[in-house]
Write an enzyme that holds these catalytic residues in place. Sequence first.
Site, PDB file in Angstrom:
ATOM      1  N   SER A  32       0.841  -1.188   0.000  1.00  0.00           N
ATOM      2  CA  SER A  32       0.000   0.000   0.000  1.00  0.00           C
ATOM      3  C   SER A  32       0.878   1.240   0.000  1.00  0.00           C
ATOM      4  O   SER A  32       1.861   1.303   0.733  1.00  0.00           O
ATOM      5  CB  SER A  32      -0.918   0.026   1.229  1.00  0.00           C
ATOM      6  OG  SER A  32      -1.624   1.245   1.290  1.00  0.00           O
ATOM      7  N   LYS A  49      -4.241 -21.549   5.191  1.00  0.00           N
ATOM      8  CA  LYS A  49      -5.166 -22.569   5.690  1.00  0.00           C
ATOM      9  C   LYS A  49      -5.198 -22.509   7.214  1.00  0.00           C
ATOM     10  O   LYS A  49      -4.157 -22.400   7.858  1.00  0.00           O
ATOM     11  CB  LYS A  49      -4.739 -23.967   5.232  1.00  0.00           C
ATOM     12  CG  LYS A  49      -4.974 -24.229   3.763  1.00  0.00           C
ATOM     13  CD  LYS A  49      -4.638 -25.661   3.397  1.00  0.00           C
ATOM     14  CE  LYS A  49      -4.911 -25.921   1.922  1.00  0.00           C
ATOM     15  NZ  LYS A  49      -4.563 -27.312   1.526  1.00  0.00           N
ATOM     16  N   LYS A  54       0.496 -21.004  11.303  1.00  0.00           N
ATOM     17  CA  LYS A  54       0.850 -22.179  12.108  1.00  0.00           C
ATOM     18  C   LYS A  54       0.747 -23.507  11.351  1.00  0.00           C
ATOM     19  O   LYS A  54       1.396 -24.488  11.736  1.00  0.00           O
ATOM     20  CB  LYS A  54      -0.041 -22.234  13.342  1.00  0.00           C
ATOM     21  CG  LYS A  54       0.216 -21.136  14.364  1.00  0.00           C
ATOM     22  CD  LYS A  54       1.462 -21.411  15.182  1.00  0.00           C
ATOM     23  CE  LYS A  54       1.556 -20.503  16.401  1.00  0.00           C
ATOM     24  NZ  LYS A  54       2.712 -20.824  17.255  1.00  0.00           N
ATOM     25  N   SER A  79      -3.023 -21.740  22.739  1.00  0.00           N
ATOM     26  CA  SER A  79      -4.151 -20.836  22.978  1.00  0.00           C
ATOM     27  C   SER A  79      -5.010 -20.652  21.744  1.00  0.00           C
ATOM     28  O   SER A  79      -5.998 -19.940  21.792  1.00  0.00           O
ATOM     29  CB  SER A  79      -3.638 -19.468  23.435  1.00  0.00           C
ATOM     30  OG  SER A  79      -2.840 -18.880  22.428  1.00  0.00           O
ATOM     31  N   ASP A 173      14.924  -5.286   2.717  1.00  0.00           N
ATOM     32  CA  ASP A 173      16.078  -5.137   3.607  1.00  0.00           C
ATOM     33  C   ASP A 173      15.729  -5.342   5.074  1.00  0.00           C
ATOM     34  O   ASP A 173      16.623  -5.444   5.916  1.00  0.00           O
ATOM     35  CB  ASP A 173      16.736  -3.767   3.421  1.00  0.00           C
ATOM     36  CG  ASP A 173      15.754  -2.614   3.517  1.00  0.00           C
ATOM     37  OD1 ASP A 173      14.996  -2.540   4.500  1.00  0.00           O
ATOM     38  OD2 ASP A 173      15.745  -1.765   2.599  1.00  0.00           O
ATOM     39  N   GLY A 181       6.603 -17.308  21.478  1.00  0.00           N
ATOM     40  CA  GLY A 181       7.511 -18.393  21.823  1.00  0.00           C
ATOM     41  C   GLY A 181       8.751 -18.421  20.958  1.00  0.00           C
ATOM     42  O   GLY A 181       9.753 -19.041  21.310  1.00  0.00           O
ATOM     43  N   GLY A 182       8.667 -17.782  19.785  1.00  0.00           N
ATOM     44  CA  GLY A 182       9.855 -17.618  18.958  1.00  0.00           C
ATOM     45  C   GLY A 182       9.990 -18.554  17.783  1.00  0.00           C
ATOM     46  O   GLY A 182      10.966 -18.458  17.029  1.00  0.00           O
ATOM     47  N   GLY A 183       9.042 -19.462  17.571  1.00  0.00           N
ATOM     48  CA  GLY A 183       9.158 -20.383  16.447  1.00  0.00           C
ATOM     49  C   GLY A 183       9.106 -19.678  15.102  1.00  0.00           C
ATOM     50  O   GLY A 183       9.888 -19.985  14.193  1.00  0.00           O
ATOM     51  N   GLU A 205       6.550  -6.939  19.570  1.00  0.00           N
ATOM     52  CA  GLU A 205       6.044  -7.555  20.796  1.00  0.00           C
ATOM     53  C   GLU A 205       5.146  -6.576  21.550  1.00  0.00           C
ATOM     54  O   GLU A 205       5.454  -5.387  21.632  1.00  0.00           O
ATOM     55  CB  GLU A 205       7.216  -7.974  21.683  1.00  0.00           C
ATOM     56  CG  GLU A 205       6.817  -8.763  22.910  1.00  0.00           C
ATOM     57  CD  GLU A 205       8.015  -9.328  23.653  1.00  0.00           C
ATOM     58  OE1 GLU A 205       7.978 -10.516  24.000  1.00  0.00           O
ATOM     59  OE2 GLU A 205       8.993  -8.581  23.881  1.00  0.00           O
ATOM     60  N   LYS A 273      -7.992  -3.769   3.451  1.00  0.00           N
ATOM     61  CA  LYS A 273      -9.242  -4.532   3.352  1.00  0.00           C
ATOM     62  C   LYS A 273      -9.051  -5.961   3.823  1.00  0.00           C
ATOM     63  O   LYS A 273      -9.591  -6.911   3.265  1.00  0.00           O
ATOM     64  CB  LYS A 273      -9.787  -4.532   1.911  1.00  0.00           C
ATOM     65  CG  LYS A 273      -9.791  -3.173   1.235  1.00  0.00           C
ATOM     66  CD  LYS A 273     -10.534  -2.119   2.038  1.00  0.00           C
ATOM     67  CE  LYS A 273     -10.481  -0.765   1.345  1.00  0.00           C
ATOM     68  NZ  LYS A 273     -11.041   0.333   2.183  1.00  0.00           N
TER      69      LYS A 273
END
Length: 324
Positions: A32, A49, A54, A79, A173, A181-183, A205, A273
């Site tokens: 945008s 999906k 995840k 969660s 860049d 959790g950092g995955g 964060e 949108k």
Amino acid sequence: MDENKYAADLVSIKEAQIRISPYIHETPVLSSSTLDSLSLFFKCECFQKGGAFKIRGASNAIFSLDDSQASKGVVTHSSGNHAAAVALAAKLRGIPSYIVIPRNAPNCKVENVKRYGGKIIWSEPTMESRENVAQKVLEETGAVLVHPFNDGRIISGQGTIALELLEQVSGIDTIIVPISGGGLISGISLAAKAINPNIRILAAEPIGADDAYQSKMLNKIVTLKNVNTIADGLRASLGDKTWPVVRDLVDDIITVTDDEIIKAMRLCYEVLKVAVEPSGAVGLAVALSDKFRESEGWAKSGRMGIVLSGGNVDLNVLWDSLNR
């Protein structure tokens, strides 16, 4: 970069891309020119999906299992988005899934787990309770644990986002990534830095769940007893497999308030949108924040990739947030 000291590397991420390609979408990138004159490219995992990124890690983990491992099913605790992803990937593999969910999880995410056939087991809304209940289910069923983030297979699956993004858009860049959790950020960092060592990875964060920021400042894993943020998917703490990547490869962690996250959600809805959940909008919140403009990375950031990590938001939360 010594890839051997981390739980995943570019090879495992490319292997994951091949493994999971039949089961996921290659998500689009939106841009945008009206968002504060910044050159922003949005990797829309909200169109993935299950409504979030995840499924990449979950499908890589589950389709990595041999038949004997998979026969008794899989267990996880989450969660929401990872829970749904494991249920969906297990359904695609044709095996049972046992999903431990805290009682305060958003209803829309619980409904996704039910939709994909996962068997729900409730826990209290603490990591200790989640892990204890999951361990009990593991002992009762003999199923395999698919951890939400602290697993090399999960990290590798999430890293495929960077492979796609850097193919889809040239000259990026900086990549801004939500952190919990950092995955997700571990996979993206490992892939992106292997391809372009000069690329900057910024973690986004919520200030009400800033354990990663504190960990980076103190150079050790910090866990918080209590967190308070609208971003329900960003309430976990770093694991021993994700922390080394965050410590070594994430260039900066920038925190934002819930009000800034809500503003970013609104902009996603009004300008792009796209309906994005709070956890998914935190990257845009960082890009627009005063903290980012005052940081060293601001002047060095020209073409920025932002991961919109998910779109599973309760409509009541969305409307209430937009009306604040």
